[in-house]
Design an enzyme around this catalytic site. Structure first.
Site, PDB file in Angstrom:
ATOM      1  N   TYR A 101      57.367  45.973  60.836  1.00  0.00           N
ATOM      2  CA  TYR A 101      56.518  45.013  61.559  1.00  0.00           C
ATOM      3  C   TYR A 101      55.669  45.760  62.574  1.00  0.00           C
ATOM      4  O   TYR A 101      56.193  46.607  63.311  1.00  0.00           O
ATOM      5  CB  TYR A 101      57.378  43.980  62.298  1.00  0.00           C
ATOM      6  CG  TYR A 101      57.263  42.603  61.656  1.00  0.00           C
ATOM      7  CD1 TYR A 101      56.019  42.036  61.452  1.00  0.00           C
ATOM      8  CD2 TYR A 101      58.396  41.894  61.265  1.00  0.00           C
ATOM      9  CE1 TYR A 101      55.903  40.790  60.853  1.00  0.00           C
ATOM     10  CE2 TYR A 101      58.285  40.660  60.664  1.00  0.00           C
ATOM     11  CZ  TYR A 101      57.024  40.114  60.455  1.00  0.00           C
ATOM     12  OH  TYR A 101      56.896  38.893  59.871  1.00  0.00           O
ATOM     13  N   GLU A 154      52.754  44.077  64.500  1.00  0.00           N
ATOM     14  CA  GLU A 154      51.688  43.195  65.007  1.00  0.00           C
ATOM     15  C   GLU A 154      50.956  43.877  66.159  1.00  0.00           C
ATOM     16  O   GLU A 154      51.595  44.469  67.042  1.00  0.00           O
ATOM     17  CB  GLU A 154      52.280  41.856  65.453  1.00  0.00           C
ATOM     18  CG  GLU A 154      52.422  40.911  64.255  1.00  0.00           C
ATOM     19  CD  GLU A 154      53.349  39.762  64.514  1.00  0.00           C
ATOM     20  OE1 GLU A 154      54.570  40.024  64.523  1.00  0.00           O
ATOM     21  OE2 GLU A 154      52.864  38.632  64.708  1.00  0.00           O
ATOM     22  N   ASP A 176      28.732  41.113  52.223  1.00  0.00           N
ATOM     23  CA  ASP A 176      30.032  41.181  51.558  1.00  0.00           C
ATOM     24  C   ASP A 176      29.844  42.145  50.386  1.00  0.00           C
ATOM     25  O   ASP A 176      29.240  41.794  49.374  1.00  0.00           O
ATOM     26  CB  ASP A 176      30.422  39.783  51.065  1.00  0.00           C
ATOM     27  CG  ASP A 176      31.756  39.774  50.349  1.00  0.00           C
ATOM     28  OD1 ASP A 176      32.212  40.855  49.907  1.00  0.00           O
ATOM     29  OD2 ASP A 176      32.349  38.684  50.206  1.00  0.00           O
ATOM     30  N   THR A 198      36.495  44.198  49.871  1.00  0.00           N
ATOM     31  CA  THR A 198      37.863  44.414  49.419  1.00  0.00           C
ATOM     32  C   THR A 198      38.014  45.911  49.180  1.00  0.00           C
ATOM     33  O   THR A 198      37.028  46.660  49.214  1.00  0.00           O
ATOM     34  CB  THR A 198      38.153  43.671  48.103  1.00  0.00           C
ATOM     35  OG1 THR A 198      37.152  44.030  47.146  1.00  0.00           O
ATOM     36  CG2 THR A 198      38.150  42.169  48.303  1.00  0.00           C
ATOM     37  N   LYS A 208      38.407  47.063  44.173  1.00  0.00           N
ATOM     38  CA  LYS A 208      37.491  46.935  43.031  1.00  0.00           C
ATOM     39  C   LYS A 208      36.928  48.325  42.737  1.00  0.00           C
ATOM     40  O   LYS A 208      37.674  49.198  42.325  1.00  0.00           O
ATOM     41  CB  LYS A 208      36.424  45.887  43.346  1.00  0.00           C
ATOM     42  CG  LYS A 208      37.034  44.483  43.593  1.00  0.00           C
ATOM     43  CD  LYS A 208      35.971  43.431  43.799  1.00  0.00           C
ATOM     44  CE  LYS A 208      36.559  42.033  43.881  1.00  0.00           C
ATOM     45  NZ  LYS A 208      36.918  41.617  45.244  1.00  0.00           N
ATOM     46  N   ARG A 210      45.220  46.500  46.765  1.00  0.00           N
ATOM     47  CA  ARG A 210      44.641  45.166  46.966  1.00  0.00           C
ATOM     48  C   ARG A 210      44.545  44.870  48.469  1.00  0.00           C
ATOM     49  O   ARG A 210      45.546  44.928  49.181  1.00  0.00           O
ATOM     50  CB  ARG A 210      45.594  44.170  46.306  1.00  0.00           C
ATOM     51  CG  ARG A 210      45.074  42.810  46.051  1.00  0.00           C
ATOM     52  CD  ARG A 210      45.832  42.195  44.890  1.00  0.00           C
ATOM     53  NE  ARG A 210      45.347  42.805  43.672  1.00  0.00           N
ATOM     54  CZ  ARG A 210      44.257  42.395  43.015  1.00  0.00           C
ATOM     55  NH1 ARG A 210      43.574  41.371  43.451  1.00  0.00           N
ATOM     56  NH2 ARG A 210      43.866  43.010  41.927  1.00  0.00           N
TER      57      ARG A 210
END
Ligand code: DSN
Length: 432
Positions: free
Chosen positions: A51, A53, A197, A223, A226, A232
């Site tokens: 974790y 954060e 984008d 992203t 691709k 991902r």
């Protein structure tokens, strides 16, 4: 013996079937690719346990020394790769990257221009079934019927009429270079921010083959999985950071906050909690790979392959949206071929060739049926395929489309596809 094999034979079998599918079929979905074994190893590594954060040096949890190193490396490599001032590598996906930008730059109800989904845009660019279309007043622009390229007369007129706060350029089925400079002129003429984008062409931008948005756009999302060939996930970048114009100040000092600070806090705690540190570390590996000279060769080959495929398809009489491609994406308009996108996708799938049905501009069929298919070359290029294989693939596509009801012909194509794929293994180290 694999741990999964020992503990969960059901999932082991499922995994092996997916490995077999990826190895033995031709992946032509334009948004997919095969990551390197290093990216995959990091994605499945121990950082999934952590974790973290917050951001490097400012976490809400202890024990973050090494994930901090990984995230810093990811951010720094990304800044070099795209020559930008600011990078946030935490968005879990492209949609979350887009959500973070919209929530930072807009208030609910504000007006935005985005490319219509059926003309090549994206769900998060204002589709009525997406948060973007529900929370903001999106006005769609389109491509021209004749050229298949963005209709800038329409964009100009819509900008004048609607005075958007933000214009989004880019999309998920636009075969041509995104025209950042023309969008910038229009954004400036109405005082709008400009967001790009670049989820689709990101790898081509990184390699210097597609123009860069950094000089023209206020903020850029993408992203990583691709053409960029990473794990991902999503990213947000700014060519040049700047002070926010909305009067948001730091509570103690009264200092005007930078937009980078606002974007960081929209991502976390605004819309996400714990970042996926294994994926962030895997992004760092992918960015490192994209910085190497052979990635440029790969990206050039992706485009050369797509242009060769586009020409071969057109020689066979297929109609392509915009009559070709500048990128890795080809959009085949099957309106004249007496077959829907849905049926073509199914027939090609049966023949071992994976594509997706796709709306074409001015489509009269529904998104579940469509009049087109979208194909792309990033994945087959990663496998090492070139013009010889593409000429063969185009013949198979043509044959399958003409024999979409003939199981015998389709399964014969599949056998030939399997034989070709055996010569281009993807993950020889994996058991299957
Ligand atoms: N689903 C992606 C694509 O296929 O282009 C966009 O998010």
């Amino acid at each position: 013996m694999s741990h999964i094999q020992k503990t969960d034979p059901d999932l082991f079998d499922i995994l092996n079937r997916e490995i077999e599918r990826e190895e033995s079929t031709l992946e032509l979905i334009a948004s997919e690719n095969f990551t390197s074994p290093a990216v995959m190893e990091m994605s499945g590594g121990v950082m999934t346990n952590k974790y973290a954060e917050g951001y490097p040096g400012k976490r809400y949890y202890g024990g973050c020394d090494h994930v901090d190193e990984a995230e810093n490396l990811a951010r720094n490599r990304l800044k070099v790769l795209f020559n930008c001032d600011y990078a946030n590598v935490q968005p879990h996906s492209g949609s979350q990257a887009n959500m973070a930008v919209l929530m930072t730059f807009l208030s609910p109800g504000d007006t935005v221009l985005g490319l219509d989904l059926s003309h090549g845009g994206h769900l998060t660019h204002g589709s009525s079934v997406n948060f973007s279309g529900k929370l903001y007043n999106f006005v769609s622009y389109h491509v021209s019927r004749e050229s298949g390229r963005v209709d800038f007369n329409e964009v100009k007129q819509l900008a004048k009429d609607h005075k958007p706060k933000l214009i989004i350029c880019g999309g998920s089925a636009y075969p041509r270079f995104i025209e950042f400079e023309q969008f910038r002129e229009i954004a400036d003429s109405v005082g709008a921010f400009l967001m790009a984008d670049i989820a689709h062409p990101a790898g081509l931008v990184a390699a210097g083959i597609h123009p860069s948005p950094m000089e023209y756009c206020d903020v850029v999302t993408s992203t990583t999985h691709k053409t960029l060939r990473g794990p991902r996930g999503g990213i947000i970048m700014m060519g040049t950071d700047f002070e926010n114009p909305w009067g948001i100040v730091a509570p103690k000092s009264g200092r005007v906050k930078k937009v980078s600070e606002l974007l960081d806090s929209t991502v976390m705690p605004g819309i996400q909690g714990g970042p996926l540190m294994h994926i962030i570390a895997a992004k760092a590996i992918a960015f490192g790979e994209a910085l190497k000279p052979d990635f440029k060769e790969y990206a050039q080959q992706v485009v050369d392959n797509a242009q060769f495929m586009a020409n071969q398809l057109m020689e066979l009489g297929y109609k392509l949206v915009s009559n070709g491609t500048d990128t890795h994406v080809i959009l085949i308009d099957l309106t004249q071929n007496n077959i829907s996108g849905k049926k073509a996708e199914l027939a090609l799938g049966f023949a071992g060739i994976t594509v997706n049905k796709n709306m074409v501009p001015f489509d009269e069929k529904s998104p579940f049926v469509t009049s087109g298919i979208r194909v792309g070359t990033p994945a087959i290029t990663t496998r090492g395929m070139g013009q010889t294989e593409i000429a063969q693939i185009v013949n198979w596509i043509d044959k399958a489309i003409h024999a979409s009801d003939n199981d015998g012909i389709l399964s014969n194509i599949k056998k030939e596809v399997n034989i070709l794929c055996e010569s281009f293994p993807i993950y020889p180290h994996l058991n299957h």
